[in-house]
Design a protein around this motif. Sequence first.
Motif, PDB file in Angstrom:
ATOM      1  N   ALA A   5      38.308  32.393  34.957  1.00  0.00           N
ATOM      2  CA  ALA A   5      37.268  33.421  34.932  1.00  0.00           C
ATOM      3  C   ALA A   5      37.361  34.217  33.633  1.00  0.00           C
ATOM      4  N   LYS A   6      36.248  34.790  33.221  1.00  0.00           N
ATOM      5  CA  LYS A   6      36.248  35.582  31.996  1.00  0.00           C
ATOM      6  C   LYS A   6      37.107  36.834  32.139  1.00  0.00           C
ATOM      7  N   THR A   7      37.140  37.387  33.339  1.00  0.00           N
ATOM      8  CA  THR A   7      37.865  38.641  33.566  1.00  0.00           C
ATOM      9  C   THR A   7      39.101  38.376  34.413  1.00  0.00           C
ATOM     10  N   PHE A   8      40.219  38.933  33.998  1.00  0.00           N
ATOM     11  CA  PHE A   8      41.469  38.806  34.732  1.00  0.00           C
ATOM     12  C   PHE A   8      41.506  39.817  35.873  1.00  0.00           C
ATOM     13  N   GLU A   9      41.565  39.342  37.119  1.00  0.00           N
ATOM     14  CA  GLU A   9      41.652  40.191  38.300  1.00  0.00           C
ATOM     15  C   GLU A   9      42.925  39.832  39.061  1.00  0.00           C
ATOM     16  N   PRO A  10      43.970  40.678  39.002  1.00  0.00           N
ATOM     17  CA  PRO A  10      45.271  40.293  39.565  1.00  0.00           C
ATOM     18  C   PRO A  10      45.320  40.219  41.087  1.00  0.00           C
ATOM     19  N   GLY A  11      44.567  41.036  41.816  1.00  0.00           N
ATOM     20  CA  GLY A  11      44.714  41.132  43.258  1.00  0.00           C
ATOM     21  C   GLY A  11      44.644  39.802  43.998  1.00  0.00           C
ATOM     22  N   PRO A  12      43.528  39.066  43.899  1.00  0.00           N
ATOM     23  CA  PRO A  12      43.421  37.788  44.622  1.00  0.00           C
ATOM     24  C   PRO A  12      44.466  36.772  44.169  1.00  0.00           C
ATOM     25  N   ILE A  13      44.794  36.777  42.871  1.00  0.00           N
ATOM     26  CA  ILE A  13      45.790  35.838  42.344  1.00  0.00           C
ATOM     27  C   ILE A  13      47.140  36.091  42.993  1.00  0.00           C
ATOM     28  N   GLU A  14      47.535  37.359  43.075  1.00  0.00           N
ATOM     29  CA  GLU A  14      48.847  37.699  43.618  1.00  0.00           C
ATOM     30  C   GLU A  14      48.953  37.320  45.094  1.00  0.00           C
ATOM     31  N   ARG A  16      47.277  35.028  46.732  1.00  0.00           N
ATOM     32  CA  ARG A  16      47.241  33.574  46.919  1.00  0.00           C
ATOM     33  C   ARG A  16      48.574  32.921  46.572  1.00  0.00           C
ATOM     34  N   TRP A  17      49.135  33.307  45.425  1.00  0.00           N
ATOM     35  CA  TRP A  17      50.357  32.633  44.988  1.00  0.00           C
ATOM     36  C   TRP A  17      51.554  33.033  45.824  1.00  0.00           C
ATOM     37  N   TYR A  18      51.642  34.282  46.248  1.00  0.00           N
ATOM     38  CA  TYR A  18      52.806  34.653  47.060  1.00  0.00           C
ATOM     39  C   TYR A  18      52.796  33.875  48.371  1.00  0.00           C
ATOM     40  N   ARG A  19      51.624  33.788  48.981  1.00  0.00           N
ATOM     41  CA  ARG A  19      51.513  33.033  50.227  1.00  0.00           C
ATOM     42  C   ARG A  19      51.910  31.568  50.005  1.00  0.00           C
ATOM     43  N   ARG A 132      54.326  42.205  48.185  1.00  0.00           N
ATOM     44  CA  ARG A 132      53.281  42.570  47.211  1.00  0.00           C
ATOM     45  C   ARG A 132      53.870  42.757  45.823  1.00  0.00           C
ATOM     46  N   LEU A 133      55.112  43.173  45.771  1.00  0.00           N
ATOM     47  CA  LEU A 133      55.784  43.348  44.488  1.00  0.00           C
ATOM     48  C   LEU A 133      56.162  42.004  43.869  1.00  0.00           C
ATOM     49  N   GLY A 134      56.191  40.957  44.715  1.00  0.00           N
ATOM     50  CA  GLY A 134      56.561  39.638  44.214  1.00  0.00           C
ATOM     51  C   GLY A 134      57.995  39.263  44.474  1.00  0.00           C
ATOM     52  N   ALA A 135      58.678  39.992  45.352  1.00  0.00           N
ATOM     53  CA  ALA A 135      60.094  39.745  45.616  1.00  0.00           C
ATOM     54  C   ALA A 135      60.293  38.361  46.232  1.00  0.00           C
ATOM     55  N   SER A 136      61.001  37.483  45.515  1.00  0.00           N
ATOM     56  CA  SER A 136      61.168  36.090  45.952  1.00  0.00           C
ATOM     57  C   SER A 136      62.474  35.921  46.721  1.00  0.00           C
ATOM     58  N   PHE A 709      59.330  37.972  34.836  1.00  0.00           N
ATOM     59  CA  PHE A 709      58.821  39.335  34.710  1.00  0.00           C
ATOM     60  C   PHE A 709      57.411  39.473  35.294  1.00  0.00           C
ATOM     61  N   MET A 710      56.567  38.487  35.019  1.00  0.00           N
ATOM     62  CA  MET A 710      55.172  38.519  35.474  1.00  0.00           C
ATOM     63  C   MET A 710      54.875  37.202  36.202  1.00  0.00           C
ATOM     64  N   PRO A 711      55.381  37.060  37.419  1.00  0.00           N
ATOM     65  CA  PRO A 711      55.313  35.751  38.078  1.00  0.00           C
ATOM     66  C   PRO A 711      53.916  35.295  38.461  1.00  0.00           C
ATOM     67  N   PHE A 712      53.029  36.228  38.783  1.00  0.00           N
ATOM     68  CA  PHE A 712      51.736  35.832  39.328  1.00  0.00           C
ATOM     69  C   PHE A 712      50.791  35.272  38.262  1.00  0.00           C
ATOM     70  N   VAL A 713      50.567  36.021  37.193  1.00  0.00           N
ATOM     71  CA  VAL A 713      49.638  35.551  36.169  1.00  0.00           C
ATOM     72  C   VAL A 713      50.176  34.294  35.493  1.00  0.00           C
ATOM     73  N   THR A 714      51.491  34.186  35.341  1.00  0.00           N
ATOM     74  CA  THR A 714      52.044  32.999  34.694  1.00  0.00           C
ATOM     75  C   THR A 714      51.877  31.758  35.574  1.00  0.00           C
ATOM     76  N   GLU A 715      52.061  31.926  36.894  1.00  0.00           N
ATOM     77  CA  GLU A 715      51.858  30.767  37.788  1.00  0.00           C
ATOM     78  C   GLU A 715      50.399  30.338  37.776  1.00  0.00           C
ATOM     79  N   GLU A 716      49.480  31.292  37.754  1.00  0.00           N
ATOM     80  CA  GLU A 716      48.047  30.976  37.707  1.00  0.00           C
ATOM     81  C   GLU A 716      47.700  30.207  36.442  1.00  0.00           C
ATOM     82  N   LEU A 717      48.203  30.675  35.313  1.00  0.00           N
ATOM     83  CA  LEU A 717      47.880  30.025  34.028  1.00  0.00           C
ATOM     84  C   LEU A 717      48.592  28.693  33.889  1.00  0.00           C
ATOM     85  N   TRP A 718      49.758  28.572  34.486  1.00  0.00           N
ATOM     86  CA  TRP A 718      50.498  27.307  34.475  1.00  0.00           C
ATOM     87  C   TRP A 718      49.655  26.198  35.101  1.00  0.00           C
ATOM     88  N   HIS A 719      49.060  26.478  36.234  1.00  0.00           N
ATOM     89  CA  HIS A 719      48.255  25.462  36.918  1.00  0.00           C
ATOM     90  C   HIS A 719      46.870  25.322  36.293  1.00  0.00           C
TER      91      HIS A 719
END
Length: 898
Positions: A5-14, A16-19, A132-136, A709-719
């Motif tokens: 997407a043109k605009t980065f929106e973290p909420g839905p990404i976070e 989806r990936w945590y689940r 929500r914080l991303g604690a793995s 450090f930034m697990p969510f956006v990096t996982e999204e961009l990785w895929h």
Amino acid sequence: MTELAKTFEPGPIEARWYRHWEERGLFRPDRPDAVPYTIVMPPPNVTGSLHIGHALDNTLQDILIRRARMDGKDALWVVGMDHAGIATQMVVERQLNERQQQRTDFTREEFVAKVWEWKETSGGQITRQLRRLGASCDWANERFTMDEGFSRAVLKVFVELYNRGLLYRDKRLVNWDPHFQTAISDLEVETREVAGKFWTLRYPYADGSGAIEVATTRPETMLADMAVAVHPEDARYRDKIGRMLRHPITGRQIPVVADEHADPELGSGAVKITPGHDFNDFEVGKRAGFKPASMLNMLDARARIVQTADGLVPADLVGLDRFDARARVLELLEAEGALVKVEDRQIATPYGDRSGAIIEPWLTDQWYVDAATLAKPAIEAVRSGDIGVVPETWKKTWFNWLENIQPWCVSRQLWWGHRIPAWYDDAGNVFVAETFEAAQQQAGDGVTLRQDEDVLDTWFSSALWPFATLGWPDAQNPPRNGEGDHPKDGGGVDADREGRNDLARHYPNDVLISGFDIIFFWDARMAMQGFEFMGEKPWHTLYLHGLVRDANGQKMSKSKGNVVDPLGLIDRYGADALRFFMAAMESQGRDIKLDEKRVEGYRNFATKLWNAARFLKGNGVGASSSIRAPEAKLPVNRWIIGEVVETLAKLNKAFDELRFDGMADAIYHFTWGTFCDWYVELVKGAWDDETRAVAAWAFDQILVMLHPFMPFVTEELWHAAGDRPYDLIVARWPEPEATVDPAAKAEIGGLVEIIDAVRAVRAELNIPWTAALTPHVIGGDPAMLARLADNRATLARMAKLDGPVAAADVPPSSVQIVASGVTLAFPLEGAIDLDSERARLSKAVEAAAKDRDQLAARLANPSFTERAKPEAVEKARTDHQARAEEAERLTAALARLG
């Protein structure tokens, strides 16, 4: 490749990936043969919710565990909750009160059942927030300090300590909370300075020959006075020692005793001694020969007056609240002529940190641990370096507390918690055992036994966390909960861990991340119990971080209204931004100022990364197929490979040293500056197969290095970059198998230096971008001339430079820079109005210097630095430094114009 997407929106990404990660069991990959790496999370209270301190603490832990997982280790992050005795009982009792019910309306068993019901329906909110914080964490093995296995460990430790002579029952003074009607620890007491009184009282000698004056802040406690103490060297009282005094209210006769506790310089030099209601007096009383069993007690559990053992308390005082009794005692003293004077004073007053009630020292029977004996191995482990402490400045605090540690009161008068495994017969004999049956066997058949009503201090159980969570005393973990399938790369879930000895693999833990504020509550106690029951330290390294304060450096509190909700920050900026902020600001030994603008800045960093990924995709750059660096011939590609190598080295070194700010600094500057601002710009318009391969590989390295450090956006961009055989969370930590190319570093580094300097000159001197500048190479250095000529197109695009010219001397009206040791001059005639620019810069230098000097004068004035608020002084220092740097920069710009 997935469309971004043109605009980065973290909420839905976070979300989806945590689940996805949790459902696939990727927080605990199946690696039975890998090197173990272990962290235990300080168990949050079951009543708790995520606050900013949790966000810092757990972000730092998650960074380490994610990096260890990517390093191929058997990374275990133990997670669970503490049953939080007082806090939880308080919550449930409050709910009962709302229904006009009280705890005592129920049996103990019925009330405990209600607590469990509350725990299942309302407790543990914080664990959902940690997601929500991303604690793995290893959620599949989540523990609770009241679960069956952990409770068995707690009972075993109590019994073992008792049998080893390290745990005993004793009559001593405790901090008594009249609201909760339980003992609490010194660490749960908050001392506040409050307005109070200092009453001077007259105690007459029993023979009527005079009187001694004493002063007190708690006149009601005189009802249990047992002596008056004077210093043995105080000449005023040397001949009075041993004489008897008559208590002005009870008539009790009490002795004058000699003790160095009495300060001849303070007041009259004489102090009344109430050993049953004052910690100092308790010790004086013991030295004077009073046994604890004979010390007078004048209060019940609700801090109401009771009759003392000698029956001398006036009847109209019995049953009064302690503060109502104070007023009545003062009336009686005044009537007796024994009240000499009253003074206003600020009094240090102890309050319960949860109840807010004034704490009362109270003489009672409790269970104690011989902490001084248990502390010895913990002291030596830090002194010898067996346990590393970061920062090392906390070692002094560790030694000071443990070397002076007092017996640890571990019993609490609550219903919720681990009930003390001790039983009494009718004669008062005690039988300590893990079960009633074992106690009955000790007592003999037919002996009636009743169990101790008290429960254990919450910190007693949490002190076992590093080994009891790993299956001790059974040595093996219970079976795991049901989980998903293994991913193709073998980095997925462990479908059957039953039988694996996690205790042997994961104890000692690698590192404990802890706030310095629980160094005594929890950290030291874990060390004591670890050495006693496991025979070695609980962790190799203890890392103590500071507090998170508000933007002005003030401690956050609800009363100040400056508390920041981390979930609100996540809603606004995303978890990645908050996490990166925490890492970037965590500098060993320093508190963190929570500047929301900085958090927003790291949201912009994530957006920068997002836009870089979109740009690369738009130029045909997809997922890299190589872990090692690709072969490269072009200098710009050899240069960026070398920059990755150097960044990785900085990052690894910072991880080794637990320098979180250094980690963040290394990856931030490489990502934003080196890659996005320079490499992408340098190769713009020159995309060939080699450059696409190198760009794909370098961006992959960024995603991997940035992931902890930034697990969510990096996982999204990785895929998004293309099809991947595995998720980023279990990708390999970078191993570029490459070195820095000195020639490429010199060539591209020199080019970057020139462009950067020319851009700075243009900004400083207001040179418009429509005006092309011609670089004159002073002295005609052939290497520099060749570099400028070979990169003419890039220099024209990025710095608006024409082709180079060799020159013997600096042309008139030129601005100069030095790059790679070579002087470059740029004639400005026709580009700007030199006289106007000199005048503008001179005026700006003068203004900056004036502000600098005024701020320096203010900082040199003690009346400002000593009396102003600390945040005002700090702002003045920051402003002074900024204006000084500005004056220096503008002066240099003016000098360039000649």
